[in-house]
Scaffold this active site. Structure first.
Site, short mmCIF file in Angstrom:
data_model
loop_
_atom_site.label_atom_id
_atom_site.label_comp_id
_atom_site.label_asym_id
_atom_site.label_seq_id
_atom_site.Cartn_x
_atom_site.Cartn_y
_atom_site.Cartn_z
N ASN A 30 0.81 -1.15 -0.46
CA ASN A 30 0.00 -0.25 0.01
C ASN A 30 1.12 1.64 0.00
O ASN A 30 2.39 1.13 0.00
CB ASN A 30 -0.66 0.03 1.62
N GLU A 80 -3.87 -1.18 6.03
CA GLU A 80 -2.26 -0.67 6.98
C GLU A 80 -2.97 0.54 7.10
O GLU A 80 -1.77 1.27 7.51
CB GLU A 80 -1.22 -1.27 6.64
#
Ligand code: ZN
Length: 228
Positions: A30, A80
């Site tokens: 990410n 996350e």
């Protein structure tokens, strides 16, 4: 037209490039970028969860505040998110965070090995070796805090049994940090094939000199661009 169109385009380009370089699997990793400009105070742009990189479009990216609240009802943000928020809150010199799952760096993370300062460029770009913290479950506040604390003032950290986090004053810089960590991890692994003592760290006095250069570069970039 979307207020953040330029930033969406840039973060999307980096996300696609991260996948193209093999630093992540289709659904892993990410990235986030601190937004700048009027009305951007305390806002982030972050990649969404559950979307393969090869299908990602700029409008999938999520705008949120530093409390982790998305500004609209679009796609859900990365699992996350806590990791990104923690780094953006604690490191004001950082404008972007990239989290990758590249193979050699992850192998070092699985072996529980930090990557020592073995080549010059890693000191200039990362600030030293790449440290590793204790294991923490993905997506948790514990992982966010462990990663941020272990990274300290450097630009990269290994997540034990998991992957890599790289940061930078811009999103491309953060990507290049993750790419460099992967290349250095390969060198670290291969150098040990020459036998014990194969992975020799740089001389301590050279490490110190290069760390000073790293700190000076950061100071200059923060002074030139206080947002970035
Ligand atoms: Zn991950």
């Amino acid at each position: 037209m979307d207020q953040w169109e330029a930033q969406r385009t840039e973060l999307h380009a980096v996300s696609v490039e991260m996948y193209r370089r093999g630093l992540v699997g289709a659904y892993s990793g990410n990235a986030s970028l601190r937004l700048e400009g009027s009305g951007a105070e305390g806002l982030l742009l972050i990649t969404p969860t559950q979307k393969p990189w090869y299908r990602l479009v700029p409008q999938d990216l999520v705008v949120m505040n530093l409390d982790g609240e998305p500004l609209d009802d679009g796609p859900a943000p990365s699992s996350e998110t806590a990791l990104h928020l923690e780094i953006h809150r604690k490191r004001r010199d950082v404008a972007a965070v990239v989290h990758s799952h590249s193979i050699y760096a992850s192998a070092a993370a699985v072996a529980g090995r930090e990557i020592p300062p073995i080549v010059d460029e890693m000191i200039f770009a990362i600030g030293g070796g790449v440290p590793i913290g204790d294991y923490a479950f993905p997506g948790t506040e514990e992982l966010a805090q462990t990663a941020c604390r272990t990274m300290g003032e450097g630009n990269a950290v290994l997540l034990r049994n998991h992957g890599v986090v790289g940061v930078g004053s811009g999103i491309w810089e953060a990507l290049e940090v993750c790419d460099l960590v992967e290349r250095v991890a390969r060198i670290f692994v291969l150098s040990q094939s020459f036998g014990p003592g194969g992975a020799n760290p740089l001389p301590p006095d050279i490490i110190e000199i290069e760390k000073q250069v790293f700190k000076m570069q950061r100071r200059v970039s923060v002074e030139i661009d206080p947002q970035g």
